[in-house]
Design a protein around this motif. Structure first.
Motif, PDB file in Angstrom:
ATOM      1  N   SER A  13       0.858  -1.186   0.000  1.00 29.38           N
ATOM      2  CA  SER A  13       0.000   0.000   0.000  1.00 29.38           C
ATOM      3  C   SER A  13       0.895   1.237   0.000  1.00 29.38           C
ATOM      4  O   SER A  13       2.110   1.137   0.209  1.00 29.38           O
ATOM      5  CB  SER A  13      -0.893  -0.010   1.244  1.00 29.38           C
ATOM      6  OG  SER A  13      -0.101   0.078   2.414  1.00 29.38           O
ATOM      7  N   ARG A  20      -3.395  -6.581   5.443  1.00 31.45           N
ATOM      8  CA  ARG A  20      -4.090  -6.037   6.615  1.00 31.45           C
ATOM      9  C   ARG A  20      -3.613  -6.787   7.862  1.00 31.45           C
ATOM     10  O   ARG A  20      -2.960  -7.824   7.752  1.00 31.45           O
ATOM     11  CB  ARG A  20      -5.597  -6.209   6.462  1.00 31.45           C
ATOM     12  CG  ARG A  20      -6.181  -5.438   5.290  1.00 31.45           C
ATOM     13  CD  ARG A  20      -7.708  -5.565   5.275  1.00 31.45           C
ATOM     14  NE  ARG A  20      -8.277  -5.054   4.050  1.00 31.45           N
ATOM     15  CZ  ARG A  20      -8.500  -3.764   3.803  1.00 31.45           C
ATOM     16  NH1 ARG A  20      -8.186  -2.852   4.699  1.00 31.45           N
ATOM     17  NH2 ARG A  20      -9.046  -3.389   2.650  1.00 31.45           N
ATOM     18  N   ASP A  26      -7.429  -8.261   0.216  1.00 31.74           N
ATOM     19  CA  ASP A  26      -8.556  -7.934  -0.648  1.00 31.74           C
ATOM     20  C   ASP A  26      -8.383  -6.594  -1.366  1.00 31.74           C
ATOM     21  O   ASP A  26      -9.053  -6.331  -2.355  1.00 31.74           O
ATOM     22  CB  ASP A  26      -9.855  -7.919   0.165  1.00 31.74           C
ATOM     23  CG  ASP A  26      -9.785  -6.942   1.320  1.00 31.74           C
ATOM     24  OD1 ASP A  26      -8.890  -7.099   2.187  1.00 31.74           O
ATOM     25  OD2 ASP A  26     -10.629  -6.025   1.373  1.00 31.74           O
ATOM     26  N   TRP A  27      -7.486  -5.755  -0.921  1.00 29.49           N
ATOM     27  CA  TRP A  27      -7.258  -4.431  -1.496  1.00 29.49           C
ATOM     28  C   TRP A  27      -6.341  -4.458  -2.719  1.00 29.49           C
ATOM     29  O   TRP A  27      -6.214  -3.466  -3.424  1.00 29.49           O
ATOM     30  CB  TRP A  27      -6.672  -3.499  -0.430  1.00 29.49           C
ATOM     31  CG  TRP A  27      -5.455  -4.076   0.231  1.00 29.49           C
ATOM     32  CD1 TRP A  27      -5.425  -4.906   1.320  1.00 29.49           C
ATOM     33  CD2 TRP A  27      -4.097  -3.896  -0.161  1.00 29.49           C
ATOM     34  NE1 TRP A  27      -4.132  -5.245   1.623  1.00 29.49           N
ATOM     35  CE2 TRP A  27      -3.290  -4.635   0.739  1.00 29.49           C
ATOM     36  CE3 TRP A  27      -3.475  -3.161  -1.172  1.00 29.49           C
ATOM     37  CZ2 TRP A  27      -1.906  -4.676   0.644  1.00 29.49           C
ATOM     38  CZ3 TRP A  27      -2.092  -3.201  -1.263  1.00 29.49           C
ATOM     39  CH2 TRP A  27      -1.334  -3.966  -0.352  1.00 29.49           C
ATOM     40  N   LEU A  28      -5.699  -5.596  -2.984  1.00 25.76           N
ATOM     41  CA  LEU A  28      -4.785  -5.692  -4.126  1.00 25.76           C
ATOM     42  C   LEU A  28      -5.547  -5.651  -5.450  1.00 25.76           C
ATOM     43  O   LEU A  28      -6.587  -6.289  -5.595  1.00 25.76           O
ATOM     44  CB  LEU A  28      -3.985  -7.002  -4.056  1.00 25.76           C
ATOM     45  CG  LEU A  28      -2.977  -7.121  -2.937  1.00 25.76           C
ATOM     46  CD1 LEU A  28      -2.380  -8.522  -2.919  1.00 25.76           C
ATOM     47  CD2 LEU A  28      -1.885  -6.083  -3.082  1.00 25.76           C
ATOM     48  N   HIS A 132       0.311   0.177  -4.527  1.00 20.96           N
ATOM     49  CA  HIS A 132      -1.110   0.378  -4.810  1.00 20.96           C
ATOM     50  C   HIS A 132      -1.556   1.702  -4.190  1.00 20.96           C
ATOM     51  O   HIS A 132      -1.188   2.002  -3.046  1.00 20.96           O
ATOM     52  CB  HIS A 132      -1.927  -0.773  -4.223  1.00 20.96           C
ATOM     53  CG  HIS A 132      -1.709  -2.062  -4.941  1.00 20.96           C
ATOM     54  ND1 HIS A 132      -2.700  -2.675  -5.654  1.00 20.96           N
ATOM     55  CD2 HIS A 132      -0.604  -2.853  -5.080  1.00 20.96           C
ATOM     56  CE1 HIS A 132      -2.238  -3.784  -6.200  1.00 20.96           C
ATOM     57  NE2 HIS A 132      -0.968  -3.921  -5.861  1.00 20.96           N
ATOM     58  N   ILE A 134      -3.533   3.133  -2.219  1.00 22.09           N
ATOM     59  CA  ILE A 134      -4.464   3.023  -1.103  1.00 22.09           C
ATOM     60  C   ILE A 134      -3.670   3.168   0.196  1.00 22.09           C
ATOM     61  O   ILE A 134      -2.551   2.678   0.304  1.00 22.09           O
ATOM     62  CB  ILE A 134      -5.226   1.664  -1.124  1.00 22.09           C
ATOM     63  CG1 ILE A 134      -6.244   1.585   0.018  1.00 22.09           C
ATOM     64  CG2 ILE A 134      -4.263   0.496  -1.096  1.00 22.09           C
ATOM     65  CD1 ILE A 134      -7.151   0.370  -0.052  1.00 22.09           C
ATOM     66  N   LEU A 136      -3.838   2.045   3.934  1.00 25.24           N
ATOM     67  CA  LEU A 136      -4.538   1.090   4.801  1.00 25.24           C
ATOM     68  C   LEU A 136      -4.622   1.572   6.246  1.00 25.24           C
ATOM     69  O   LEU A 136      -5.512   1.179   6.982  1.00 25.24           O
ATOM     70  CB  LEU A 136      -3.850  -0.277   4.751  1.00 25.24           C
ATOM     71  CG  LEU A 136      -3.897  -1.004   3.412  1.00 25.24           C
ATOM     72  CD1 LEU A 136      -3.125  -2.318   3.492  1.00 25.24           C
ATOM     73  CD2 LEU A 136      -5.328  -1.244   2.961  1.00 25.24           C
TER      74      LEU A 136
END
Length: 175
Positions: A13, A20, A26-28, A132, A134, A136
């Motif tokens: 991230s 996490r 799940d964020w990938l 990525h 994002i 986290l």
């Protein structure tokens, strides 16, 4: 014989987490290849920690086809898959041994603890980090403290329409 390099190919991230706190990924992004196929064609051996191995087996019953797999664990003695070897020793020793054998490059898949051990053993040759877009806020960090300072040279960056940026670094070896 071509030099076999240990390459960390991993996603993170923006705030430096590889998963996490509950080990969720799940964020990938999975909407594109992001260079994975080209990278995978260059390796024939994968190294990973036990938690990463457990996750990869949950995602696919044959996550690394055609590759010899080494799983580093202090608690796991063996697995049923003959392509998988459980290792309880120093990753630097195994990497040195594997690099003296013919073959393609070695992929350090993860996780965070094994990355730390490989940095401490100074056996990582290249980092390919897919960042990525994002934040986290918390999770399992890619890098934490406890290893000696290392210098890296940026050799390539690639930005994708999704906002993912992939950075490739080679280890700078001081003579």
């Amino acid at each position: 014989m071509t030099e076999r390099r240990l390459i960390l190919f991993i996603a993170t991230s923006l705030d430096g987490y590889i998963a996490r706190l509950d080990e969720g990924i799940d964020w990938l992004f999975d909407d594109a290849d992001y260079g994975y196929s080209d990278f995978y064609a260059q390796v024939d051996t994968v190294l990973m920690g036990r938690k990463t191995y457990d996750l990869s087996i949950r995602l696919s019953n044959d996550p690394y086809p055609g590759c010899k797999t080494y799983v580093f664990s202090r608690s796991l003695a063996s697995v049923a898959d003959p392509a998988v070897t459980v290792v309880q020793g120093n990753p630097g020793d195994l990497v040195t041994q594997l690099q003296q054998q013919p073959g393609r490059h070695l992929w350090l898949v993860g996780g965070g603890q094994l990355v730390q051990q490989c940095l401490a053993a100074d056996c990582l040759d290249q980092l390919i980090i897919s960042i990525h877009p994002i934040l986290l806020g918390s999770g399992i960090p890619l890098f934490s403290s406890g290893f000696p300072e290392r210098h890296w040279q940026l050799i390539k960056t690639q930005a994708f329409p999704s906002g993912l940026v992939q950075c490739t670094y080679n280890r700078v070896r001081e003579e």
